[in-house]
Design a protein around this motif. Structure first.
Motif, mmCIF file in Angstrom:
data_model
loop_
_atom_site.group_PDB
_atom_site.id
_atom_site.type_symbol
_atom_site.label_atom_id
_atom_site.label_comp_id
_atom_site.label_asym_id
_atom_site.label_seq_id
_atom_site.Cartn_x
_atom_site.Cartn_y
_atom_site.Cartn_z
ATOM 1 N N UNK A 471 -6.991 17.448 16.579
ATOM 2 C CA UNK A 471 -6.339 17.719 15.484
ATOM 3 C C UNK A 471 -5.486 16.614 14.749
ATOM 4 N N UNK A 472 -4.758 16.034 15.603
ATOM 5 C CA UNK A 472 -3.702 15.143 15.116
ATOM 6 C C UNK A 472 -4.443 13.944 14.335
ATOM 7 N N UNK A 473 -5.594 13.514 14.907
ATOM 8 C CA UNK A 473 -6.261 12.425 14.102
ATOM 9 C C UNK A 473 -6.802 12.950 12.832
ATOM 10 N N UNK A 474 -7.445 14.290 12.657
ATOM 11 C CA UNK A 474 -7.892 14.903 11.533
ATOM 12 C C UNK A 474 -6.573 14.924 10.413
ATOM 13 N N UNK A 475 -5.456 15.587 10.981
ATOM 14 C CA UNK A 475 -4.151 15.602 10.016
ATOM 15 C C UNK A 475 -3.971 14.157 9.378
ATOM 16 N N UNK A 476 -3.844 13.035 10.537
ATOM 17 C CA UNK A 476 -3.275 11.741 10.053
ATOM 18 C C UNK A 476 -4.455 11.166 8.827
ATOM 19 N N UNK A 477 -5.666 11.550 9.186
ATOM 20 C CA UNK A 477 -6.699 10.750 8.122
ATOM 21 C C UNK A 477 -6.493 11.580 6.959
ATOM 22 N N UNK A 478 -6.321 12.839 6.922
ATOM 23 C CA UNK A 478 -6.479 13.610 5.625
ATOM 24 C C UNK A 478 -5.129 13.260 5.075
ATOM 25 N N UNK A 479 -3.800 13.031 5.722
ATOM 26 C CA UNK A 479 -2.624 12.437 5.049
ATOM 27 C C UNK A 479 -2.931 11.336 4.083
ATOM 28 N N UNK A 480 -3.659 10.540 4.901
ATOM 29 C CA UNK A 480 -3.848 9.137 4.212
ATOM 30 C C UNK A 480 -4.779 9.295 2.981
ATOM 31 N N UNK A 481 -5.826 10.245 2.796
ATOM 32 C CA UNK A 481 -6.628 10.505 1.906
ATOM 33 C C UNK A 481 -5.670 11.401 0.861
ATOM 34 N N UNK A 482 -5.287 12.298 1.055
ATOM 35 C CA UNK A 482 -4.195 13.166 0.247
ATOM 36 C C UNK A 482 -3.216 12.017 -0.593
ATOM 37 N N UNK A 483 -2.662 11.042 0.088
ATOM 38 C CA UNK A 483 -1.679 10.156 -0.415
ATOM 39 C C UNK A 483 -2.292 9.491 -1.385
ATOM 40 N N UNK A 484 -3.523 8.794 -1.400
ATOM 41 C CA UNK A 484 -4.462 8.233 -2.295
ATOM 42 C C UNK A 484 -4.726 9.041 -3.307
ATOM 43 N N UNK A 485 -5.055 10.404 -3.061
ATOM 44 C CA UNK A 485 -5.549 11.328 -4.421
ATOM 45 C C UNK A 485 -4.398 11.554 -5.210
ATOM 46 N N UNK A 486 -3.175 11.571 -4.383
ATOM 47 C CA UNK A 486 -1.982 11.964 -5.572
ATOM 48 C C UNK A 486 -1.209 10.573 -5.889
ATOM 49 N N UNK A 487 -1.901 9.483 -5.545
ATOM 50 C CA UNK A 487 -1.296 8.382 -6.066
ATOM 51 C C UNK A 487 0.056 7.736 -5.333
ATOM 52 N N UNK A 488 0.179 8.345 -4.198
ATOM 53 C CA UNK A 488 1.335 8.014 -3.620
ATOM 54 C C UNK A 488 1.345 6.563 -2.898
#
Length: 488
Positions: A471-488
């Motif tokens: 799960x932690x690997x999934x959360x970390x990768x998801x956070x990276x992609x969410x940041x890109x999506x939100x332009x952070x």
């Protein structure tokens, strides 16, 4: 000189012969041309209709051929396109569809949903219709931008979303007789917590009256998930920071899980809830995703009056919209005709009713007030998988404005901050599969409260297995992609 005279004589003989063969004007007008040739250019051959192959989910209706014939008579005249409608049965749909897509079977349109849609779109199985939509302006403008966002992946639009109760709302339903009997104030119910004293009052009163055990909130393995609708890709719907957090460790989620477990222990929920597949036809109370006016149709189906009240926001999410999409094959030879057909499905009441209800005046009839009455149960095709509800006539006893109410509900929906976000699982495919397996394993117990021990102990076990699964690997990768999506 002799040679010149001989040549002139020869020329005169040729000219005379040609003159003898020529017709006079009178002879030309009166005589038919050979082989019926009128001398006019031949008319162009009539253009044949294009037939598009459309795969759908569900049991094939017994009168499929008859219904499709009626549809084709109508659409042939309207747009010069016919349909070859094919079905994969409920239980076989996933396997059959996967085989169809992976073997390159010829088709033009296919029904899709959620993870099946995303994975196959990313693999190039579906056509990017972004530019093609200009040829169907009525379709493009009719479906709101929020829905188009949910089917957009890396700038491409990979399907036509079904515009229906696309924004999620969770409702509590009660048997109206119980509401009257116990003087329940439906307007005071806004959450599961508000239900607690009401359900306990009903249990105590009904058991004292009947002498039998009563479960006021009978559940199946699907349980109650109303409090989980706010989280998409581990981000809460209104969190503009886009912080990815394990949903099953969030305090507000744990509190709702504790409430369900307490109800299960106290006999508010039936003890066999977690393995149960089918709910009883009569239920004093239940919670479900629904839409304005749903109580009328459910009451007609169940045979007792119902009342309902919302206990959640009305919310658009990528997942809720991706629940029903129709995609055009990347290899379709009839892409323009297929999109034109989907435009008519979503904008034309006559075709929409035939797809939803079957053969006019055989399977259903118009009531003259904007509603229809179903005459048979032969046409079994699921309307939610075909096209919009808002071009479809409501079924009596629903009121003529049923779908107008639902459309207004959509118009007032909030959008999840990640609307349009699609997780690319390329780097986390294995841990994601493992994590989802753990969730599927424990979810029936979580959402029914049907487990021994305390909620804290149970959820500690669940979360330990989730992190072991990656799960932690999934959360970390998801956070990276969410940041890109939100332009952070």
């Amino acid at each position: 000189m002799k040679k010149l005279l001989s040549l002139l004589v020869a020329l005169l003989l040729i000219v005379g012969a040609m003159a003898g063969c020529a017709k006079t004007p009178a002879e030309t007008d009166a005589s038919p041309a050979p082989d019926g040739d009128t001398g006019e250019p031949a008319p162009a051959a009539p253009q044949e209709d294009t037939t598009v192959i459309w795969y759908q989910i569900g049991t094939q209706p017994a009168n499929l051929d008859e219904a499709v014939e009626k549809m084709n008579e109508y659409t042939s005249e309207k747009i010069g396109v016919k349909v070859d409608l094919r079905f994969y049965d409920w239980g076989a749909w996933e396997t059959a569809t996967a085989n169809m897509l992976n073997t390159g079977e010829e088709y033009d349109i296919t029904f899709m949903h959620t993870r099946f849609f995303v994975g196959n779109a990313q693999q190039g199985k579906f056509l990017d219709i972004k530019d093609l939509l200009d040829s169907t302006p009525d379709l493009q403008s009719f479906i709101p931008d929020a829905l188009w966002k949910a089917v957009t992946i890396k700038g491409g639009v990979y399907g036509v979303p079904t515009y229906k109760d696309s924004a999620m709302t969770q409702y509590v339903f009660f048997d109206k007789a119980m509401v009257d009997k116990y003087d329940i104030d439906m307007d005071a119910i806004h959450s599961l917590t508000d239900l607690d004293p009401i359900l306990r009052q009903i249990k105590e009163g009904e058991e004292a009256e009947t002498g039998s055990t009563v479960y006021p909130l009978p559940l199946t393995k699907d349980g109650i998930r109303s409090f989980m609708m706010y989280y998409d890709n581990y981000v809460k719907y209104d969190d503009t920071t886009g912080t990815v957090t394990n949903t099953y460790e969030r305090p507000e989620v744990i509190e709702n899980l504790k409430l369900l477990h307490q109800w299960w222990e106290d006999g508010i929920i039936n003890p066999d809830a977690s393995p149960l597949g089918d709910a009883p036809k009569y239920r004093i109370c239940f919670v479900a995703q629904a839409f304005a006016g749903a109580d009328v149709q459910l009451a007609a189906d169940r045979g007792y009056d119902l009342v309902m009240t919302p206990i959640s926001e009305t919310m658009y999410s990528t997942e809720s919209i991706q629940g029903s999409i129709n995609c055009i094959s990347a290899n379709s030879k009839n892409a323009e005709a297929a999109l034109k057909y989907l435009e008519l499905v979503n904008t034309d009441n006559t075709l929409r009713d035939m797809l939803a209800y079957g053969v006019p005046d055989v399977d259903f009839e118009a009531n003259g007030d904007g509603t229809i009455t179903r005459l048979t149960d032969t046409w079994t095709a699921p309307a939610y998988s075909q096209g919009t509800f808002f071009a479809m006539s409501p079924v009596a006893p629903n009121t003529p404005d049923q779908w107008t109410m639902v459309q207004a509900q959509n118009d007032n929906a909030v959008s999840h901050v990640l609307l349009g976000f699609t997780l690319d699982d390329t780097n986390i495919s294995t841990p994601l599969v493992n994590v989802n397996s753990v969730i599927e394993k424990y979810l029936p117990e979580m959402v029914t409260g049907a487990y021994q021990g305390t909620t804290d102990e149970f959820m500690q076990k669940v979360n330990d297995e989730l992190y072991e699964a990656g799960l932690q690997e999934v959360l970390d990768e998801t956070q990276t992609q969410v940041n890109d999506f939100l332009g952070k």
